[in-house]
Structure formats: C-alpha cells, structure tokens
Design a protein around this motif. Structure first.
Motif, PDB file in Angstrom:
ATOM      1  N   GLY A   1     -12.741  29.723  24.124  1.00  0.00           N
ATOM      2  CA  GLY A   1     -12.695  29.523  22.571  1.00  0.00           C
ATOM      3  C   GLY A   1     -11.657  28.620  22.034  1.00  0.00           C
ATOM      4  N   GLY A   2     -10.431  28.586  23.001  1.00  0.00           N
ATOM      5  CA  GLY A   2      -9.330  27.803  22.373  1.00  0.00           C
ATOM      6  C   GLY A   2      -9.762  26.432  22.781  1.00  0.00           C
ATOM      7  N   PHE A   3      -8.923  25.448  21.949  1.00  0.00           N
ATOM      8  CA  PHE A   3      -8.951  24.140  22.400  1.00  0.00           C
ATOM      9  C   PHE A   3      -7.862  23.133  22.405  1.00  0.00           C
ATOM     10  CE2 PHE A   3      -9.154  24.737  17.594  1.00  0.00           C
ATOM     11  CZ  PHE A   3      -8.578  23.535  17.233  1.00  0.00           C
ATOM     12  N   VAL A   4      -7.937  21.966  22.598  1.00  0.00           N
ATOM     13  CA  VAL A   4      -6.858  21.044  22.749  1.00  0.00           C
ATOM     14  C   VAL A   4      -7.168  19.789  22.137  1.00  0.00           C
ATOM     15  CG1 VAL A   4      -5.416  19.815  24.255  1.00  0.00           C
ATOM     16  CG2 VAL A   4      -5.820  21.962  24.830  1.00  0.00           C
ATOM     17  N   LEU A   5      -6.401  19.497  21.338  1.00  0.00           N
ATOM     18  CA  LEU A   5      -6.263  18.268  20.603  1.00  0.00           C
ATOM     19  C   LEU A   5      -5.573  17.116  21.253  1.00  0.00           C
ATOM     20  CD1 LEU A   5      -7.311  15.937  18.165  1.00  0.00           C
ATOM     21  CD2 LEU A   5      -5.233  16.703  17.122  1.00  0.00           C
ATOM     22  N   GLY A   6      -5.924  16.296  21.942  1.00  0.00           N
ATOM     23  CA  GLY A   6      -5.064  15.135  22.722  1.00  0.00           C
ATOM     24  C   GLY A   6      -5.000  13.993  21.799  1.00  0.00           C
ATOM     25  N   TYR A   7      -3.972  13.169  21.541  1.00  0.00           N
ATOM     26  CA  TYR A   7      -4.003  12.101  21.093  1.00  0.00           C
ATOM     27  C   TYR A   7      -3.045  10.995  21.502  1.00  0.00           C
ATOM     28  CZ  TYR A   7       0.568  13.058  18.665  1.00  0.00           C
ATOM     29  OH  TYR A   7       1.769  13.433  18.226  1.00  0.00           O
ATOM     30  N   GLY A   8      -3.515   9.803  21.524  1.00  0.00           N
ATOM     31  CA  GLY A   8      -2.514   8.763  21.765  1.00  0.00           C
ATOM     32  C   GLY A   8      -2.376   7.929  20.611  1.00  0.00           C
ATOM     33  N   SER A   9      -0.956   7.759  20.007  1.00  0.00           N
ATOM     34  CA  SER A   9      -0.921   6.851  19.122  1.00  0.00           C
ATOM     35  C   SER A   9       0.069   5.490  19.463  1.00  0.00           C
ATOM     36  CB  SER A   9      -0.339   7.583  18.071  1.00  0.00           C
ATOM     37  OG  SER A   9       1.152   7.985  18.325  1.00  0.00           O
ATOM     38  N   ASN A  10      -0.351   4.477  19.042  1.00  0.00           N
ATOM     39  CA  ASN A  10       0.754   3.368  19.273  1.00  0.00           C
ATOM     40  C   ASN A  10       2.039   3.504  18.492  1.00  0.00           C
ATOM     41  OD1 ASN A  10       1.832   0.491  19.452  1.00  0.00           O
ATOM     42  ND2 ASN A  10       0.263   0.298  20.693  1.00  0.00           N
ATOM     43  N   HIS A  11       3.219   3.423  19.065  1.00  0.00           N
ATOM     44  CA  HIS A  11       4.450   3.577  18.392  1.00  0.00           C
ATOM     45  C   HIS A  11       4.597   2.510  17.501  1.00  0.00           C
ATOM     46  CE1 HIS A  11       8.199   5.422  17.350  1.00  0.00           C
ATOM     47  NE2 HIS A  11       8.336   6.224  18.638  1.00  0.00           N
ATOM     48  N   SER A  12       3.981   1.556  17.563  1.00  0.00           N
ATOM     49  CA  SER A  12       4.225   0.300  16.750  1.00  0.00           C
ATOM     50  C   SER A  12       3.735   0.600  15.246  1.00  0.00           C
ATOM     51  CB  SER A  12       3.756  -0.988  17.225  1.00  0.00           C
ATOM     52  OG  SER A  12       4.167  -1.405  18.600  1.00  0.00           O
ATOM     53  N   ILE A  13       2.677   1.520  15.175  1.00  0.00           N
ATOM     54  CA  ILE A  13       1.956   1.802  14.038  1.00  0.00           C
ATOM     55  C   ILE A  13       2.711   2.695  13.127  1.00  0.00           C
ATOM     56  CG2 ILE A  13      -0.092   3.000  13.254  1.00  0.00           C
ATOM     57  CD1 ILE A  13      -0.507   0.317  14.079  1.00  0.00           C
ATOM     58  N   CYS A  14       3.405   3.844  13.780  1.00  0.00           N
ATOM     59  CA  CYS A  14       3.964   4.842  13.087  1.00  0.00           C
ATOM     60  C   CYS A  14       5.160   5.524  13.897  1.00  0.00           C
ATOM     61  CB  CYS A  14       3.027   5.835  12.471  1.00  0.00           C
ATOM     62  SG  CYS A  14       2.120   6.755  13.558  1.00  0.00           S
ATOM     63  N   ASP A  15       5.915   6.196  13.511  1.00  0.00           N
ATOM     64  CA  ASP A  15       7.057   7.135  13.936  1.00  0.00           C
ATOM     65  C   ASP A  15       6.272   8.438  14.078  1.00  0.00           C
ATOM     66  OD1 ASP A  15       7.389   8.127  11.598  1.00  0.00           O
ATOM     67  OD2 ASP A  15       9.355   6.959  11.416  1.00  0.00           O
ATOM     68  N   GLY A  16       7.004   9.487  14.779  1.00  0.00           N
ATOM     69  CA  GLY A  16       6.711  10.588  14.794  1.00  0.00           C
ATOM     70  C   GLY A  16       6.337  11.312  13.545  1.00  0.00           C
ATOM     71  N   LEU A  17       7.163  11.088  12.384  1.00  0.00           N
ATOM     72  CA  LEU A  17       7.069  11.844  11.075  1.00  0.00           C
ATOM     73  C   LEU A  17       5.738  11.182  10.824  1.00  0.00           C
ATOM     74  CD1 LEU A  17       8.666  13.744   9.697  1.00  0.00           C
ATOM     75  CD2 LEU A  17       9.426  11.806   8.329  1.00  0.00           C
ATOM     76  N   GLY A  18       5.466   9.886  10.860  1.00  0.00           N
ATOM     77  CA  GLY A  18       4.294   9.347  10.241  1.00  0.00           C
ATOM     78  C   GLY A  18       3.151   9.875  10.905  1.00  0.00           C
ATOM     79  N   MET A  19       3.158   9.909  12.173  1.00  0.00           N
ATOM     80  CA  MET A  19       2.198  10.801  12.908  1.00  0.00           C
ATOM     81  C   MET A  19       1.820  12.160  12.452  1.00  0.00           C
ATOM     82  SD  MET A  19      -0.263   9.730  14.922  1.00  0.00           S
ATOM     83  CE  MET A  19      -1.800  10.516  15.631  1.00  0.00           C
ATOM     84  N   ALA A  20       2.842  12.920  12.418  1.00  0.00           N
ATOM     85  CA  ALA A  20       2.772  14.230  11.858  1.00  0.00           C
ATOM     86  C   ALA A  20       2.024  14.304  10.433  1.00  0.00           C
ATOM     87  CB  ALA A  20       4.020  15.143  11.821  1.00  0.00           C
ATOM     88  N   GLN A  21       2.560  13.252   9.499  1.00  0.00           N
ATOM     89  CA  GLN A  21       1.737  13.357   8.404  1.00  0.00           C
ATOM     90  C   GLN A  21       0.198  13.066   8.455  1.00  0.00           C
ATOM     91  OE1 GLN A  21       3.693  10.517   5.504  1.00  0.00           O
ATOM     92  NE2 GLN A  21       1.746   9.866   5.007  1.00  0.00           N
ATOM     93  N   PHE A  22      -0.221  12.203   9.318  1.00  0.00           N
ATOM     94  CA  PHE A  22      -1.575  11.800   9.512  1.00  0.00           C
ATOM     95  C   PHE A  22      -2.185  13.046  10.307  1.00  0.00           C
ATOM     96  CE2 PHE A  22      -4.779  10.693  12.645  1.00  0.00           C
ATOM     97  CZ  PHE A  22      -5.682  10.160  11.735  1.00  0.00           C
ATOM     98  N   LEU A  23      -1.772  13.738  11.150  1.00  0.00           N
ATOM     99  CA  LEU A  23      -2.436  14.778  11.611  1.00  0.00           C
ATOM    100  C   LEU A  23      -2.549  15.921  10.860  1.00  0.00           C
ATOM    101  CD1 LEU A  23      -0.870  14.539  15.258  1.00  0.00           C
ATOM    102  CD2 LEU A  23      -3.247  14.155  14.542  1.00  0.00           C
ATOM    103  N   ASN A  24      -1.524  16.239   9.805  1.00  0.00           N
ATOM    104  CA  ASN A  24      -1.818  17.135   9.015  1.00  0.00           C
ATOM    105  C   ASN A  24      -2.530  16.757   7.505  1.00  0.00           C
ATOM    106  OD1 ASN A  24       0.423  19.666   9.073  1.00  0.00           O
ATOM    107  ND2 ASN A  24       1.607  17.724   9.722  1.00  0.00           N
ATOM    108  N   GLY A  25      -2.776  15.556   7.395  1.00  0.00           N
ATOM    109  CA  GLY A  25      -3.891  15.097   6.642  1.00  0.00           C
ATOM    110  C   GLY A  25      -5.279  15.349   7.253  1.00  0.00           C
ATOM    111  N   LEU A  26      -5.188  15.072   8.391  1.00  0.00           N
ATOM    112  CA  LEU A  26      -6.613  15.222   9.196  1.00  0.00           C
ATOM    113  C   LEU A  26      -6.888  16.556   9.174  1.00  0.00           C
ATOM    114  CD1 LEU A  26      -9.062  14.192  11.062  1.00  0.00           C
ATOM    115  CD2 LEU A  26      -7.044  14.593  13.136  1.00  0.00           C
TER     116      LEU A  26
END
Length: 464
Positions: A163-188
């Motif tokens: 029943g558990g699951f994994v979200l795997g993501y790949g993000s290009n570092h040129s688009i955002c930094d770690g804080l920006g990616m966390a902001q996006f994923l929390n918005g998701l």
C-alpha cells in the motif's frame, strides 16, 4: 558511538518494478507560449545536470487513508493543476546563440509514469544502501543525456504491494534549487489534498538577477574559477556511496563544550562540516603546505537588495568557499576549523552576489567549455535537512524517507550531503561519496575527531 556507519550490503536488492506508459501531463488551464529568461545563478555549467531523488510513503493496506484513492492517479491530476502556476516546469531547456540557457514554453508537458511493484516497501529499507535497482523508481529519464535533450522535470509514482508508494522525481538543477523544488512539491501536495489555493505563490522573476550593463566584477570569485578545479584522483579509483548517522547526543555534547570555550552558539551544520572537512583532508593525506577548500551552499535570497520575494524558486544557493592550509586543519582545534567556516559566510553580500553574476556573464563561454572533475583538496557539502522535502504530503502523511538515487552531475567524489534521518531516528543522516581506497582511513579520522571533542575532559583552548 557518535557516528554510526552503515555497512554496504553486497547483495543486490531484488526490487522489481513494472513500468506503465509515459504520459505527458500539461497544465489543466491555458498557459502563455513564451521564452523565459534564466538568471546567471541558474545558468552555471556546474548546475547543468539532473537531480534524481525518491520520497517514500509508508502507507499500509489497513490504513483508512486508502480511501483517498490511487496515489498515481491523485498525483497525476494534482500535477495538471499545479502546472497552471508552475508552467515553466512543463517547458524545454534551449540554448541561445551565445550558449546561455533559456526555457521555451510550448505546453509540451511533464513526463509522468505510473508504475507498480509486487515487493513490499520494506525491500528498500531506509535507503542506506544505494542500489542500481533504485533507478527503476525514476526510469523516465535517459541517464547521461545532455541538458537540452531532457526535460526540466519528470515524475514517477510506484505503488508497492503493502500500500506504500514512492514518488521518484528528476529535476534539472538549472530550473530551480533544492528550496525551489521543495516549494513546487509541497504545492503539488496541496493540490493533491484538495487545497483550493497554494500557500506559497510561485514567482519566476529571474530578470531580477540580470547582470549589470556593463558588468562590474569587483571580487575574486575563487569558488567559480574552474581552472583551479583540477583532478587529483586516479581514473581507476572507484568511488563509493555510504552513510553515517551523527547522533543528536554527540552534537549536543560538542556544542556545550564549544560554548564553554567561547560563549558563542554553533549550528549542527557548523560542527558536522568541521568534523567531516578535517577528516576528509586527513584521509587524503594532503601535504601540510597545500591549500584545502570546503565549498558549501548558502541561501542568498535575503542578501539581495531588495530581498527576493517569497515564492522565488530559482537558484539562489550560492557556493561559499572556506579556505585554509592543510596544516591548519591538522593542528588546530575543531573550534578554529568552525571559525574558518563561519568567517567564510561573512563575505556574501548583495555586492558580492551581483559581482558573481557579472563574472558568469563575462566568462560564460570559458565556463561552459570546462568539464568539472573531482579533486582531493576540495570537499563539497550541501544541507538538505531544512529545504522542506520532508514535509511533502499528498494526503497520506509526510515523507517517511528521502533519498537521492543517482549522482551523474558535477559531484562525484568528496561530496557530502546532510539529510533528515528517517522517522524514529535523531541526529543527521550523512551521505558521502569518496574513493574506496580512502574510506577506511576516513572513518578512523572521523571517530577520532568525534571522541576527542565529545569526551568529558577539558578541550585544548584555542585562540580565535
């Protein structure tokens, strides 16, 4: 013991993932077709790589939260909604005539894959042994691809038998930094939970960090001078990834002792950075007269004048460079090493950051041609504990475990990441990458450093 070493298991985990078709997810509302500017902090050659991570969610069949639906379906629908606000993530990276990256947005969408596994999620453990099989959890991107032939973002949701699951993501570092990616994923996550409005409205505004006209380089940016990054590793040296757990009790003991010496407070990062930097230098047996560097990322959003707006998700973690002679790290106390690190932060200011942006503008052609390689006298360090990745909640609770799964970018050897430990464990989970030949001596030096600074006897007093 203050440092728990995770011994690598030589047996490959029998993880089996069945992948579905890749679906292109587009914003559910029309978005403008446009070309978007990337700042010079985004467009650095060292950031032209994909960050690949997995977020684990331990949900079990007896949990009433299963009424929320299928995680892959929920997250896919939420992605279509959140891309209305983050539509550049559904664009494509392109290079302009002068080699500068930009984002072309034409509503092509984000690659998304739903996958399943007959395994129980426990097959991954605490992700303390990075396995080649983990790549199945984010298999929608071709590994080793050039920046412009891959997407800014890809997502995969893998449902496990428990029943558990994994979200795997790949993000290009040129688009955002770690804080920006966390902001996006929390918005998701907010969209997945049915929240009507994002708690943080995303702001692109990369033009705020445009170079001056004409450019004015006012400082010597050694952290960006790629000619100084010369390989000192042998090509045949195999690098290994492994983990340490630096427990809270040890950190607290060291903090108390240091405060007793100088009446100044220190962060867990300060203490961990000093311990690992010194141990790495000793393990590599750097000659006493040689210069050694610790390069670590520091959030500079509030250092700009005026400060960048809340919601800015571009690259704004600047590489701070602490420099010393190897002899200083060998002979001085841990307190003095920490002070070297703390003083290096003081250099960052609006003027310094603006100068670095101008430096990249002038040197872009040379920097883009340089291939970054690891070196023994430079240690790279990044702290992911407070980015917000551990709080991402799609309706099944916050992240249980966060782990990177692949290192194909700039960092190969002498790279250290501080990660929030899995739920139920305290302290700092530390991921390290270094040559196999250095590992044993490094672990000895780390243990000596921890014991000598957390014992009850008085530490040697050092002049600041």
């Amino acid at each position: 013991m203050g440092c728990e070493v995770m011994v690598k298991n030589t047996m490959e985990l029998q993880l089996q993932v069945k992948c579905g078709e890749v679906v292109m997810v587009r914003p559910c509302l029309p978005s403008p077709k446009t070309t978007l500017y990337l700042s010079n902090l985004d467009d650095q050659s060292m950031l032209r790589f994909m960050v690949r991570q997995i977020l684990l969610y331990k949900v079990y069949n007896n949990s009433n939260s299963n009424s929320l639906g299928n995680p892959a379906k929920v997250i896919r629908e939420a992605l279509s909604k959140v891309l209305v606000y983050y539509y550049p993530m559904a664009g494509r990276l392109r290079s302009s005539h002068n080699g500068k990256l930009q984002v072309e947005y034409n509503a092509e969408g984000v690659p998304f894959m739903a996958a399943t596994s007959d395994n129980n999620l426990s097959v991954l453990g605490d992700c303390d042994d990075l396995k080649q099989s983990f790549h199945q959890l984010i298999s929608t991107i071709p590994f080793g691809a050039e920046t412009e032939s891959i997407y800014p973002l890809v997502l995969q949701v893998t449902q496990f038998s428990c029943g558990g699951f994994v979200l795997g993501y790949g993000s290009n570092h040129s688009i955002c930094d770690g804080l920006g990616m966390a902001q996006f994923l929390n918005g998701l996550g907010e969209m997945a939970r049915g929240v009507g409005k994002l708690s943080v409205q995303p702001i692109w505004d990369r033009e705020l960090l445009k170079p001056r006209n004409p450019p004015q380089v006012m400082f010597h940016h050694s952290e960006l001078v790629t000619d100084s990054f010369i390989s000192s590793f042998q090509e045949h040296e195999e690098c290994v990834h492994y983990f340490h757990y630096l427990d809270s009790k040890t950190i607290k003991q060291i903090k108390q002792r240091l405060m007793g010496e100088c009446k100044e407070s220190f962060s867990s990062f300060d203490i961990g950075a000093a311990l690992f930097w010194r141990a790495m230098t000793k393990a590599h047996k750097i000659p006493h007269s040689h210069s050694v560097k610790l390069v670590f990322a520091m959030n500079s959003r509030k250092l700009f004048k005026p400060p960048l707006h809340n919601g800015y998700y571009g690259n704004c973690f600047y590489p701070v460079c602490a420099t010393a002679r190897a002899e200083e790290l060998y002979s001085t106390s841990i307190l003095q090493v920490i002070m070297i690190i703390k003083r290096s932060r003081l250099l960052l200011s609006n003027e310094y950051l603006r100068s670095s942006i101008d430096f990249v503008e002038i040197n872009r052609k040379v920097m883009n041609q340089h291939v970054h390689v690891p070196m023994k006298n430079v240690v790279f360090m990044s702290d992911w504990r407070f980015l917000g990745l551990n709080s991402v909640d799609f309706g099944w609770g916050e992240t249980s475990i966060l782990s990177p799964i692949e290192w194909s970018g700039f960092f190969h050897a002498n790279f250290i990441v501080f990660i929030q430990p899995p739920k139920g464990k305290d302290g700092i989970k530390v991921l390290l990458c270094m040559p196999q030949t250095t590992l044993k001596l490094f672990e000895i030096e780390m243990e000596v450093g921890i014991l000598s600074n957390s014992m009850e006897k008085d530490m040697q007093r050092s002049s600041l």
